[in-house]
Design an enzyme around this catalytic site. Structure first.
Site, PDB file in Angstrom:
ATOM      1  CE  LYS A   1      -9.130  -2.590  -5.480  1.00 28.18           C
ATOM      2  NZ  LYS A   1      -7.966  -2.076  -6.259  1.00 28.18           N
TER       3      LYS A   1
ATOM      4  NE  ARG B   1      -5.401  -0.151  -0.790  1.00 31.49           N
ATOM      5  CZ  ARG B   1      -6.370   0.493  -1.445  1.00 31.49           C
ATOM      6  NH1 ARG B   1      -7.602   0.457  -1.017  1.00 31.49           N
ATOM      7  NH2 ARG B   1      -6.086   1.161  -2.528  1.00 31.49           N
TER       8      ARG B   1
ATOM      9  NE  ARG C   1      -8.421   6.067 -11.048  1.00 31.77           N
ATOM     10  CZ  ARG C   1      -8.374   5.161 -10.064  1.00 31.77           C
ATOM     11  NH1 ARG C   1      -8.925   3.974 -10.210  1.00 31.77           N
ATOM     12  NH2 ARG C   1      -7.745   5.447  -8.947  1.00 31.77           N
TER      13      ARG C   1
ATOM     14  NE  ARG D   1      -8.059   8.463  -6.320  1.00 32.61           N
ATOM     15  CZ  ARG D   1      -8.204   7.175  -6.018  1.00 32.61           C
ATOM     16  NH1 ARG D   1      -9.296   6.530  -6.402  1.00 32.61           N
ATOM     17  NH2 ARG D   1      -7.288   6.537  -5.325  1.00 32.61           N
TER      18      ARG D   1
ATOM     19  NE  ARG E   1      -2.935   4.996  -5.577  1.00 33.51           N
ATOM     20  CZ  ARG E   1      -3.840   5.223  -6.525  1.00 33.51           C
ATOM     21  NH1 ARG E   1      -3.580   6.064  -7.502  1.00 33.51           N
ATOM     22  NH2 ARG E   1      -4.993   4.615  -6.481  1.00 33.51           N
TER      23      ARG E   1
HETATM   24  P1  AMP Z   1      -8.424   3.651  -3.402  1.00 35.07           P
HETATM   25  O1  AMP Z   1      -9.476   4.635  -3.770  1.00 35.07           O
HETATM   26  O2  AMP Z   1      -8.984   2.333  -2.966  1.00 35.07           O
HETATM   27  O3  AMP Z   1      -7.342   3.530  -4.440  1.00 35.07           O
HETATM   28  O4  AMP Z   1      -7.701   4.250  -2.085  1.00 35.07           O
HETATM   29  C1  AMP Z   1      -7.049   5.509  -2.109  1.00 35.07           C
HETATM   30  C2  AMP Z   1      -6.103   5.628  -0.930  1.00 35.07           C
HETATM   31  O5  AMP Z   1      -6.841   5.519   0.294  1.00 35.07           O
HETATM   32  C3  AMP Z   1      -5.033   4.534  -0.826  1.00 35.07           C
HETATM   33  O6  AMP Z   1      -3.900   4.793  -1.636  1.00 35.07           O
HETATM   34  C4  AMP Z   1      -4.707   4.596   0.657  1.00 35.07           C
HETATM   35  O7  AMP Z   1      -3.917   5.720   0.966  1.00 35.07           O
HETATM   36  C5  AMP Z   1      -6.079   4.808   1.283  1.00 35.07           C
HETATM   37  N1  AMP Z   1      -6.773   3.540   1.554  1.00 35.07           N
HETATM   38  C6  AMP Z   1      -7.909   3.060   0.978  1.00 35.07           C
HETATM   39  N2  AMP Z   1      -8.253   1.867   1.494  1.00 35.07           N
HETATM   40  C7  AMP Z   1      -7.302   1.575   2.430  1.00 35.07           C
HETATM   41  C8  AMP Z   1      -7.073   0.477   3.303  1.00 35.07           C
HETATM   42  N3  AMP Z   1      -7.896  -0.586   3.318  1.00 35.07           N
HETATM   43  N4  AMP Z   1      -5.994   0.513   4.100  1.00 35.07           N
HETATM   44  C9  AMP Z   1      -5.161   1.575   4.110  1.00 35.07           C
HETATM   45  N5  AMP Z   1      -5.298   2.638   3.314  1.00 35.07           N
HETATM   46  C10 AMP Z   1      -6.360   2.646   2.469  1.00 35.07           C
END
Ligand code: AMP
Length: 214
Positions: free
Chosen positions: A13, A88, A127, A160, A171
């Site tokens: 994404k 999400r 990553r 990360r 996740r």
């Molecule tokens: P990402 O970088 O999009 O993979 O997000 C990393 C982490 O941030 C996720 O595993 C969640 O813990 C949190 N996170 C990001 N976006 C959301 C969302 N829309 N709702 C809840 N938690 C989020």
């Protein structure tokens, strides 16, 4: 263009969002990036979010919805945006709908990136990103010239916390339980476009443009 990117962690994404921002001159709005920054800065939202992120769980809806509401109100998001990682949960999707109905806006398309689980684990575990400029790398597909060092700015590459093997499965489970129901939700709204997320990112972008009628 107002676009939502949907798909499991590691589906690409972020990469497609960056290509879309160039194409449409609309900002990429990534709740993951915003939350990581909030954690780094030690803000109230950051403090509320950090334990959930570390554990691979979703940050509570009220925290994320608050962040997005503020971000969408800023002037650069008025003409369009690429939402990367939000919504999400169905609760978040409903909150977004509420924000749109107040301002008379609507989403143009929800792009759903489909990638098999076995590919996702390898993509996430390999990553790496630059601790300073945020440039992204992958140990197998786009390795830096010098191990552990950013090609762009020479700073140290890091993994990360939530890309460690023990958190990845969590996740993916969270995605299936809490986020995948949005596929049906947006399908019913008639805005869902499925994208095959396996293969070269430029080829995937062609599919994306075709799905958007470009
Ligand atoms: P990402 O970088 O999009 O993979 O997000 C990393 C982490 O941030 C996720 O595993 C969640 O813990 C949190 N996170 C990001 N976006 C959301 C969302 N829309 N709702 C809840 N938690 C989020």
């Amino acid at each position: 263009m107002k676009i939502i990117l949907l798909g499991p962690p590691g589906a690409g994404k972020g990469t497609q969002a960056r290509l879309l921002t160039e194409k449409f001159q609309a900002p990429q709005i990534s709740t993951g990036d915003m939350l990581r920054e909030a954690v780094k800065q030690g803000t109230k939202s950051g403090l509320q979010a950090q334990e959930f992120m570390k554990a691979g769980q979703l940050v509570p809806d009220f925290v994320v919805i608050g962040i997005i509401e503020e971000r969408l109100a800023s002037s650069d998001a008025k003409r369009g945006f690429i939402l990367d990682g939000f919504p999400r949960t169905v609760e978040q999707a409903k909150a977004l709908e509420g924000m749109f109905s107040r301002s008379g806006e609507k989403v143009d398309a929800v792009l759903n990136f489909r990638v098999p689980d076995e590919d996702l684990v390898g993509r996430l575990a390999g990553r790496r990103l630059c601790s300073k400029c945020g440039a992204g790398y992958h140990l197998d597909f786009s390795a830096p010239k010098k191990e552990g060092v950013c090609d762009r700015c020479g700073s140290q590459l890091i993994q990360r916390d939530d890309d460690r093997e023990e958190t990845i499965q969590k996740r993916l489970d969270v995605y299936k339980k809490q986020t995948a129901p949005l596929i049906d939700y947006y399908n019913r709204e008639g805005v869902l476009k499925n994208i095959n997320g396996v293969g070269d990112f430029k080829e995937i972008f062609k599919q994306v443009l075709a799905a958007l009628g470009q």
